[in-house]
Scaffold this motif. Structure first.
Motif, PDB file in Angstrom:
ATOM      1  N   TYR A 179      34.251  32.408  -9.509  1.00  0.00           N
ATOM      2  CA  TYR A 179      33.919  31.440 -10.554  1.00  0.00           C
ATOM      3  C   TYR A 179      34.319  30.030 -10.137  1.00  0.00           C
ATOM      4  O   TYR A 179      33.558  29.080 -10.313  1.00  0.00           O
ATOM      5  CB  TYR A 179      34.614  31.781 -11.874  1.00  0.00           C
ATOM      6  N   PHE A 180      35.515  29.882  -9.593  1.00  0.00           N
ATOM      7  CA  PHE A 180      35.970  28.554  -9.197  1.00  0.00           C
ATOM      8  C   PHE A 180      35.174  28.031  -8.004  1.00  0.00           C
ATOM      9  O   PHE A 180      34.854  26.841  -7.942  1.00  0.00           O
ATOM     10  CB  PHE A 180      37.479  28.554  -8.932  1.00  0.00           C
ATOM     11  N   TRP A 181      34.847  28.892  -7.058  1.00  0.00           N
ATOM     12  CA  TRP A 181      34.062  28.464  -5.900  1.00  0.00           C
ATOM     13  C   TRP A 181      32.659  28.032  -6.324  1.00  0.00           C
ATOM     14  O   TRP A 181      32.170  26.990  -5.895  1.00  0.00           O
ATOM     15  CB  TRP A 181      33.988  29.584  -4.865  1.00  0.00           C
ATOM     16  N   GLN A 182      32.012  28.834  -7.174  1.00  0.00           N
ATOM     17  CA  GLN A 182      30.651  28.517  -7.612  1.00  0.00           C
ATOM     18  C   GLN A 182      30.604  27.240  -8.445  1.00  0.00           C
ATOM     19  O   GLN A 182      29.551  26.613  -8.533  1.00  0.00           O
ATOM     20  CB  GLN A 182      30.066  29.690  -8.434  1.00  0.00           C
ATOM     21  N   ASN A 183      31.713  26.858  -9.035  1.00  0.00           N
ATOM     22  CA  ASN A 183      31.746  25.684  -9.922  1.00  0.00           C
ATOM     23  C   ASN A 183      32.679  24.601  -9.409  1.00  0.00           C
ATOM     24  O   ASN A 183      33.161  23.773 -10.185  1.00  0.00           O
ATOM     25  CB  ASN A 183      32.143  26.131 -11.327  1.00  0.00           C
ATOM     26  N   ARG A 184      32.903  24.577  -8.111  1.00  0.00           N
ATOM     27  CA  ARG A 184      33.816  23.601  -7.516  1.00  0.00           C
ATOM     28  C   ARG A 184      33.357  22.158  -7.730  1.00  0.00           C
ATOM     29  O   ARG A 184      34.147  21.229  -7.723  1.00  0.00           O
ATOM     30  CB  ARG A 184      34.029  23.895  -6.034  1.00  0.00           C
ATOM     31  N   SER A 185      32.067  21.962  -7.955  1.00  0.00           N
ATOM     32  CA  SER A 185      31.544  20.606  -8.164  1.00  0.00           C
ATOM     33  C   SER A 185      32.144  19.961  -9.420  1.00  0.00           C
ATOM     34  O   SER A 185      32.224  18.733  -9.495  1.00  0.00           O
ATOM     35  CB  SER A 185      30.017  20.635  -8.262  1.00  0.00           C
TER      36      SER A 185
END
Length: 191
Positions: A179-185
């Motif tokens: 979740y954090f990687w996919q939404n790092r932006s």
């Protein structure tokens, strides 16, 4: 309010019922030969019904095209509240190590915070991804069998719930990182 959202609200309402069954005065977690007490069996049944509403609300929402922002946000929140409540009680009774509950609770709160940031920054509600769904499924099955004291697997000495719990911990960590990687932006935009 559509049917899937009503099922989500019903799942949240079942949490106090679950807690009341576990908090009944004078009830021990086990009665004879490690078998669960009647209250724990009833709590496991309430937990299973709540888990079933999780499956049903998603199926109905997708099939009938009733997916809403309310459902995208509150469905995972209801799951988190149910799972965290169940794990806290299992830890209090000594059936789950505190570190396991801590890891799961921290991940759940962190992802909920991430969902809030995504809504604030993008105006969209972050829907549950497959790793998160596997995480929820494995957590719920593990908890169900832990409340049943691994019955019927306990008859042959198999710690089924404990095994599922460690699988759930793996998916809890993996899905949180995902979740954090996919939404790092969200974090890059805020810096």
């Amino acid at each position: 309010m559509n049917l899937p959202n009503k099922l989500t609200v019903f799942r949240i309402i079942l949490i106090p019922v679950f807690v009341l069954l576990l908090s009944w005065p004078g009830q021990d977690a086990t009665v004879l030969f490690g078998n669960p007490s009647l209250n724990w069996v009833m709590a496991a049944i309430v937990f299973a019904v709540a888990c079933l509403t999780d499956f049903l609300d998603g199926q109905i929402a997708r099939r009938r095209h009733l997916v809403t922002n309310f459902g995208k946000f509150f469905d995972p929140l209801a799951d988190k509240l149910l799972v965290m409540t169940a794990l806290i009680y299992l830890t209090a009774f000594g059936d789950v190590p505190a570190w396991v509950t801590t890891v799961i609770v921290i991940r759940e709160l962190a992802v909920t915070g991430l969902r809030t940031l995504v809504v604030e920054n993008n105006g969209t509600v972050l829907a549950a991804a497959w790793p998160g769904k596997i995480k929820t499924f494995s957590q719920m099955f593990a908890i169900f069998f832990l409340y049943l004291k691994d019955w019927p697997f306990s008859l042959v000495g198999l710690p089924f719930g404990e095994g599922l719990l460690y699988i759930a911990v793996f998916f809890t960590i993996y899905s949180g990182i995902d979740y954090f990687w996919q939404n790092r932006s969200v974090f890059a935009d805020g810096l």
